[in-house]
Design a protein around this motif. Structure first.
Motif, short mmCIF file in Angstrom:
data_model
loop_
_atom_site.label_atom_id
_atom_site.label_comp_id
_atom_site.label_asym_id
_atom_site.label_seq_id
_atom_site.Cartn_x
_atom_site.Cartn_y
_atom_site.Cartn_z
N PHE A 100 8.10 9.13 50.02
CA PHE A 100 9.42 8.50 50.13
C PHE A 100 9.58 7.37 49.12
N VAL A 101 8.59 6.50 49.02
CA VAL A 101 8.69 5.35 48.11
C VAL A 101 8.64 5.82 46.65
N ALA A 102 7.83 6.82 46.35
CA ALA A 102 7.79 7.36 44.98
C ALA A 102 9.17 7.89 44.58
N GLU A 103 9.79 8.62 45.48
CA GLU A 103 11.13 9.15 45.21
C GLU A 103 12.14 8.01 45.07
N LEU A 104 12.06 7.05 45.94
CA LEU A 104 12.95 5.89 45.91
C LEU A 104 12.85 5.17 44.57
N ARG A 105 11.65 5.06 44.03
CA ARG A 105 11.42 4.36 42.77
C ARG A 105 11.61 5.28 41.56
N GLU A 106 11.97 6.54 41.83
CA GLU A 106 12.18 7.55 40.78
C GLU A 106 10.93 7.71 39.92
N MET A 107 9.78 7.83 40.60
CA MET A 107 8.50 8.03 39.93
C MET A 107 7.91 9.35 40.40
N SER A 108 7.05 9.92 39.58
CA SER A 108 6.33 11.11 40.05
C SER A 108 5.37 10.68 41.15
N LEU A 109 5.10 11.59 42.04
CA LEU A 109 4.17 11.31 43.13
C LEU A 109 2.80 10.95 42.58
N GLU A 110 2.38 11.63 41.53
CA GLU A 110 1.06 11.38 40.93
C GLU A 110 0.97 9.98 40.36
N ASP A 111 1.99 9.56 39.59
CA ASP A 111 1.98 8.24 38.97
C ASP A 111 2.04 7.14 40.02
N PHE A 112 2.89 7.33 41.01
CA PHE A 112 3.02 6.31 42.05
C PHE A 112 1.73 6.22 42.86
N SER A 113 1.18 7.35 43.24
CA SER A 113 -0.06 7.36 44.02
C SER A 113 -1.19 6.67 43.27
N GLU A 114 -1.31 6.95 41.99
CA GLU A 114 -2.36 6.33 41.19
C GLU A 114 -2.17 4.81 41.11
N ALA A 115 -0.94 4.37 40.94
CA ALA A 115 -0.67 2.92 40.88
C ALA A 115 -1.04 2.24 42.20
N VAL A 116 -0.64 2.83 43.30
CA VAL A 116 -0.95 2.25 44.61
C VAL A 116 -2.46 2.28 44.87
N PHE A 117 -3.12 3.34 44.45
CA PHE A 117 -4.58 3.42 44.59
C PHE A 117 -5.25 2.29 43.81
N GLN A 118 -4.84 2.10 42.57
CA GLN A 118 -5.42 1.03 41.75
C GLN A 118 -5.13 -0.34 42.36
N ASN A 119 -3.93 -0.53 42.90
CA ASN A 119 -3.60 -1.79 43.57
C ASN A 119 -4.53 -2.03 44.76
N SER A 120 -4.82 -0.99 45.49
CA SER A 120 -5.71 -1.10 46.65
C SER A 120 -7.11 -1.51 46.21
N LEU A 121 -7.61 -0.91 45.15
CA LEU A 121 -8.93 -1.29 44.64
C LEU A 121 -8.95 -2.76 44.25
N THR A 122 -7.91 -3.20 43.57
CA THR A 122 -7.82 -4.60 43.17
C THR A 122 -7.75 -5.51 44.39
N PHE A 123 -6.91 -5.18 45.34
CA PHE A 123 -6.73 -6.00 46.53
C PHE A 123 -8.04 -6.17 47.30
N TYR A 124 -8.80 -5.10 47.44
CA TYR A 124 -10.04 -5.14 48.19
C TYR A 124 -11.26 -5.49 47.34
N GLY A 125 -11.04 -5.74 46.05
CA GLY A 125 -12.13 -6.14 45.17
C GLY A 125 -13.15 -5.05 44.94
N ILE A 126 -12.68 -3.81 44.85
CA ILE A 126 -13.57 -2.68 44.64
C ILE A 126 -13.60 -2.31 43.16
#
Length: 69
Positions: free
Chosen positions: A41-67
């Protein structure tokens, strides 16, 4: 509006709210297995591909948790 305007590098997706269920699962208790619907839903809302959005959120999670990856 917030999900559309928030800088992509600050965005995380979570599933902690047991009663705020994605619309496709309305009437059920929320659970982590439904997270994909929110991501889609959020990927579509932001007009991004699911792959690009998922990768960005994944990277943000790694950063947030210090992984390191």
């Amino acid at each position: 509006e917030t999900a559309k305007k928030m800088p992509l590098d600050r965005l995380l997706i979570e599933s902690e709210s047991p009663f705020m269920v994605p619309s496709v699962y309305r009437g059920k208790r929320n659970k982590p297995a439904y997270l994909h619907a929110t991501v889609e839903f959020v990927a579509e809302l932001r007009e991004m591909s699911l792959e690009d959005f998922s990768e960005a959120v994944f990277q943000n999670s790694l950063t947030f948790y210090g992984i390191d990856q």
